[in-house]
Design an enzyme around this catalytic site. Structure first.
Site, PDB file in Angstrom:
ATOM      1  N   ASN A 169       0.842  -1.205   0.000  1.00  0.00           N
ATOM      2  CA  ASN A 169       0.000   0.000   0.000  1.00  0.00           C
ATOM      3  C   ASN A 169       0.877   1.255   0.000  1.00  0.00           C
ATOM      4  O   ASN A 169       1.868   1.325   0.736  1.00  0.00           O
ATOM      5  CB  ASN A 169      -0.857  -0.021   1.280  1.00  0.00           C
ATOM      6  N   HIS A 205      -4.897   9.791  -1.582  1.00  0.00           N
ATOM      7  CA  HIS A 205      -5.102  11.059  -0.875  1.00  0.00           C
ATOM      8  C   HIS A 205      -4.874  12.150  -1.917  1.00  0.00           C
ATOM      9  O   HIS A 205      -3.736  12.489  -2.233  1.00  0.00           O
ATOM     10  CB  HIS A 205      -4.117  11.202   0.287  1.00  0.00           C
ATOM     11  N   GLU A 232      -7.453   4.576   0.655  1.00  0.00           N
ATOM     12  CA  GLU A 232      -7.547   5.663   1.647  1.00  0.00           C
ATOM     13  C   GLU A 232      -8.080   6.938   1.005  1.00  0.00           C
ATOM     14  O   GLU A 232      -7.632   8.055   1.308  1.00  0.00           O
ATOM     15  CB  GLU A 232      -6.169   5.944   2.280  1.00  0.00           C
TER      16      GLU A 232
HETATM   17  C1  XIL Z   1      -3.371   8.631   9.624  1.00  0.00           C
HETATM   18  C2  XIL Z   1      -4.570   8.673  10.557  1.00  0.00           C
HETATM   19  O1  XIL Z   1      -5.717   9.039   9.814  1.00  0.00           O
HETATM   20  C3  XIL Z   1      -4.328   9.650  11.675  1.00  0.00           C
HETATM   21  O2  XIL Z   1      -5.358   9.546  12.654  1.00  0.00           O
HETATM   22  C4  XIL Z   1      -2.985   9.405  12.347  1.00  0.00           C
HETATM   23  O3  XIL Z   1      -2.729  10.415  13.291  1.00  0.00           O
HETATM   24  C5  XIL Z   1      -1.870   9.374  11.317  1.00  0.00           C
HETATM   25  O4  XIL Z   1      -2.176   8.395  10.338  1.00  0.00           O
HETATM   26  N1  XIL Z   1      -1.393   7.071   5.198  1.00  0.00           N
HETATM   27  C6  XIL Z   1      -1.740   5.952   5.921  1.00  0.00           C
HETATM   28  C7  XIL Z   1      -2.621   6.092   7.115  1.00  0.00           C
HETATM   29  O5  XIL Z   1      -1.397   4.836   5.522  1.00  0.00           O
HETATM   30  O6  XIL Z   1      -2.319   5.148   8.103  1.00  0.00           O
HETATM   31  C8  XIL Z   1      -2.571   7.477   7.686  1.00  0.00           C
HETATM   32  O7  XIL Z   1      -3.547   7.571   8.715  1.00  0.00           O
HETATM   33  C9  XIL Z   1      -2.799   8.503   6.607  1.00  0.00           C
HETATM   34  C10 XIL Z   1      -1.711   8.421   5.556  1.00  0.00           C
END
Ligand code: XIL
Length: 298
Positions: A169, A205, A232
């Site tokens: 991932n 994202h 995500e």
């Molecule tokens: C983020 C969470 O949403 C937050 O609550 C935490 O403080 C930090 O991590 N990539 C990822 C996720 O793989 O695990 C992350 O999640 C966001 C970026």
């Protein structure tokens, strides 16, 4: 269908959300979660710092709570994540070399064994590639134990839970670029050498634009013989948020091996991206235009 979960299921896909288990007592949150989603992933509760706060002492409280909520509500569970450079417990941050490698593999084995049979897909390794034009691995304490740490993790996960799909991932891999091509070359190598890997997660994202080759990138990974998943998804406001959510959804639906989409939270105010208002429901739990765009694309 009239909900995300029903519409995705009609197409043989899942539609998921990242869940913070502390919110499972919020009625508005749970109402939307149970109505719209048939997959969940813990936002933090299965990370290394949460599951092994002290070396060899495991805490599965949050993960178990989410798994039981999922079972009671007909949801599958993505496991996130067994190994990552971030959110490591401080004891692991202080290790290196063989001691860290052994601790990491033990972590994979213990956690995957605990959740055996309950996880649809594990993010075995998260974010191991560097940003920028090099296409290589990210420097981290895990990477410094040897370039084979990723395949060692996948082999340990397979041995512990042979029924779970095993994913790599990452973020900024959402179009065809040097970073995604680095991941692509690793997956191709793993498939050719029989290293167990079943899927690649694209965090997605996104800002105010989406790469024009988003679907082509998913397809080139699928053509290697792995499933792909959007893991995500969130999208900044400021561009055409609804359009971008729709484009991501249509892209997944157009790739037969794209098995599901997960958004990184339920309501805007649940999002780690704060004021970006990056999700499908407003803070009161009302459907946004982005929701309608996704539903129409499923
Ligand atoms: C983020 C969470 O949403 C937050 O609550 C935490 O403080 C930090 O991590 N990539 C990822 C996720 O793989 O695990 C992350 O999640 C966001 C970026």
């Amino acid at each position: 269908g009239t909900t995300l979960r029903a519409s995705a299921a009609e197409k043989g896909r899942y539609f998921g959300a990242a869940v913070a288990t502390g919110k499972l007592s919020d009625n508005t949150y749970v109402t939307v979660l149970n109505r719209e989603f048939n997959s969940v992933v813990p936002e933090n509760e299965m990370k290394w710092d949460a599951t092994e706060p002290q070396q060899g002492r495991f805490n599965y409280t949050g993960g178990d709570r989410l798994v039981s909520h999922a079972r009671a509500n007909g949801m599958s569970v993505r496991g996130h994540t067994l190994l990552w450079h971030a959110q490591q417990p401080s004891w692991a941050q202080g290790l290196s070399g063989t001691a860290l490698r052994n601790a990491a593999i033990n972590h994979v084995t213990q956690v995957a064994t605990h959740f055996k049979g309950q996880i649809y897909a594990w993010d075995v390794v998260n974010e191991a590639f560097a940003d920028g034009g090099g296409g290589g691995r990210r420097d981290s304490n895990l990477q410094r134990t040897g370039n084979d740490w990723i395949e060692a993790a996948f082999r340990a996960a397979r041995a512990a839970d042979p029924g779970a799909k095993l994913c790599y991932n990452d973020y900024n891999t959402d179009g065809i670029n040097a970073k995604s091509t680095g991941v692509y070359n690793m997956v191709r190598d793993f498939k050719s050498r029989g290293v167990p890997i079943d899927c690649v997660g694209f965090q997605s994202h996104l800002g105010t634009t989406i790469p024009g080759d988003y679907q082509a990138n998913l397809q080139r990974f699928a053509d290697l013989g792995v499933d792909v998943q959007i893991t995500e998804l969130d999208v900044m406001t400021g561009g055409n948020q609804a359009n971008i959510f729709g484009t991501v959804t249509r892209s997944c639906m157009a790739v037969s091996r794209c098995t599901g989409i997960t958004v990184w939270g339920v309501r805007d105010c649940d999002s780690w991206r704060g004021s970006d208002n990056a999700l499908l429901f407003d803070c009161a739990g009302n459907k946004k235009a982005a929701y309608t765009s996704v539903l129409n694309a499923l």
